[in-house]
Write an enzyme that holds these catalytic residues in place. Structure first.
Site, PDB file in Angstrom:
ATOM      1  N   ASP A 202     -26.488   4.401 -36.328  1.00  0.00           N
ATOM      2  CA  ASP A 202     -25.345   3.599 -35.870  1.00  0.00           C
ATOM      3  C   ASP A 202     -24.223   3.821 -36.886  1.00  0.00           C
ATOM      4  O   ASP A 202     -24.454   4.371 -37.974  1.00  0.00           O
ATOM      5  CB  ASP A 202     -25.766   2.121 -35.806  1.00  0.00           C
ATOM      6  CG  ASP A 202     -24.711   1.206 -35.174  1.00  0.00           C
ATOM      7  OD1 ASP A 202     -23.746   1.719 -34.570  1.00  0.00           O
ATOM      8  OD2 ASP A 202     -24.847  -0.025 -35.304  1.00  0.00           O
TER       9      ASP A 202
ATOM     10  N   ARG B  30     -28.309   0.096 -20.351  1.00  0.00           N
ATOM     11  CA  ARG B  30     -27.786  -1.251 -20.589  1.00  0.00           C
ATOM     12  C   ARG B  30     -27.702  -2.020 -19.261  1.00  0.00           C
ATOM     13  O   ARG B  30     -28.064  -3.181 -19.170  1.00  0.00           O
ATOM     14  CB  ARG B  30     -26.381  -1.188 -21.229  1.00  0.00           C
ATOM     15  CG  ARG B  30     -26.318  -0.539 -22.605  1.00  0.00           C
ATOM     16  CD  ARG B  30     -27.042  -1.357 -23.652  1.00  0.00           C
ATOM     17  NE  ARG B  30     -26.594  -2.733 -23.705  1.00  0.00           N
ATOM     18  CZ  ARG B  30     -25.551  -3.166 -24.427  1.00  0.00           C
ATOM     19  NH1 ARG B  30     -24.868  -2.327 -25.176  1.00  0.00           N
ATOM     20  NH2 ARG B  30     -25.221  -4.437 -24.434  1.00  0.00           N
TER      21      ARG B  30
END
Ligand code: CP
Ligand code: NVA
Length: 307
Positions: free
Chosen positions: A226, A294
């Protein structure tokens, strides 16, 4: 007339789901993926509110579309276009919005702020990212793992995961996933950037922080990273770029992982910083499936909380 408080269930952290519930939710997410735009409408007549105190592309759009595809509607507000930006207390905002809406999806800074929303709103509250965690992203990440390695791998917990970089909200949520599912997790973080020690302790011996990205990546089936400076930490960008030197997920690092390894990144990504462009765009990358997931995972979540 006094209102009778409604029974409700929040999703503020991944550990709010028991192991069997999490596995069931991920199975259901895979079914929603097959159903596409069709399927039942468990949110018919309902509306989901999104309070976005930080920027968002994926989370915002996937929740809005999820609510729509489940037969409901959605409303998104941010501090820029609401009284939140002019200092109205979140406790008042939460109570008022709960009178119009059937669930609140909240992205904010301190975790205490979303806990305050959950205390005051008598509708389900969902964590759409705080400084402390990002559990909805983990639902999509675990769904992606199930797609690549089979749902059995999830229930057996035999997929070693490497986290490379900042011990941030995402790293914390991986620790919570490890506590629920029991897979081995190695987090390579520079000194001073470790994840929450309480979550590390809760994950037990299955999770370990190391200082060498290579040590974390060796034999991993999932290599995950990330950004080095999360939202709210932009002022530290230059100092962090120094501290995180050598923590890039590049082809050499992925070469140390299992040959079947998949690379995940929640996005947005900074090519050439935490991840090489050739890895992000390469054959091991699952980042766009991860982003798509998602939507499917959050349909299963909304169905669980509101259906
Ligand atoms: N991964 C993720 O949460 O993306 P957004 O910030 O675009 O919502
Ligand atoms: N750790 C990142 C995740 C963004 C989706 C951030 O908090 O900015």
């Amino acid at each position: 007339m006094a209102r009778t408080p409604r029974k409700k269930r929040d999703f503020l952290r991944l550990t709010d789901l028991a192991r069997e519930e999490l596995l069931g939710l991920l199975d259901r997410a895979a079914e929603w993926k097959l159903l596409g735009r069709g399927g039942p409408k468990p949110l018919a007549g309902m509306a989901v509110g999104l309070i976005m105190e930080k920027a968002s592309t994926r989370t915002r759009v996937s929740f809005e579309v999820a609510a729509f595809q489940l037969g409901g509607g959605s409303v998104t507000i941010s501090p820029r276009d609401s009284q939140l930006g002019r200092g109205e207390p979140i406790s008042d905002t939460a109570r008022v919005l709960a009178r119009y809406l059937d669930a609140l999806v909240v992205r904010t800074f301190g975790h205490d702020r979303i806990e305050e929303v959950a205390r005051w709103a008598d509708v389900p509250v969902v964590n759409a990212l705080t400084d402390a965690s990002h559990p909805c992203q983990l639902l999509a990440d675990l769904l992606t793992v199930a797609e690549r390695f089979g749902a059995d791998a999830l229930s057996r917990g035999d997929f070693p995961v490497a986290w490379i970089g900042d011990g941030n909200n995402m790293a914390n949520s991986w620790l919570e996933a490890c506590a629920v599912l029991g897979f081995p997790l190695r987090l390579a973080c520079p000194e001073g950037f470790d994840p929450d020690p309480r979550l590390l302790a809760r994950a037990g011996g299955r999770a370990r922080v190391v200082r060498s990205p290579r040590e974390a990546a060796e034999g991993a089936l999932v290599v995950n990273t990330d950004v080095w400076a999360s939202m709210g930490k932009e002022a530290e960008q230059a100092a962090r770029a120094q501290a995180f030197r050598g923590f890039i997920v590049d082809e050499a690092l992925v070469g140390a992982a299992d040959p079947r390894a998949v690379v995940l990144h929640c996005l947005p990504a900074h090519r050439g910083e935490e991840i090489a462009a050739s890895v992000l765009e390469g054959p091991r990358s699952a980042v766009f499936d991860e982003a798509e997931n998602r939507l499917h995972a959050q349909k299963a979540l909304l169905e669980l909380l509101l259906g």
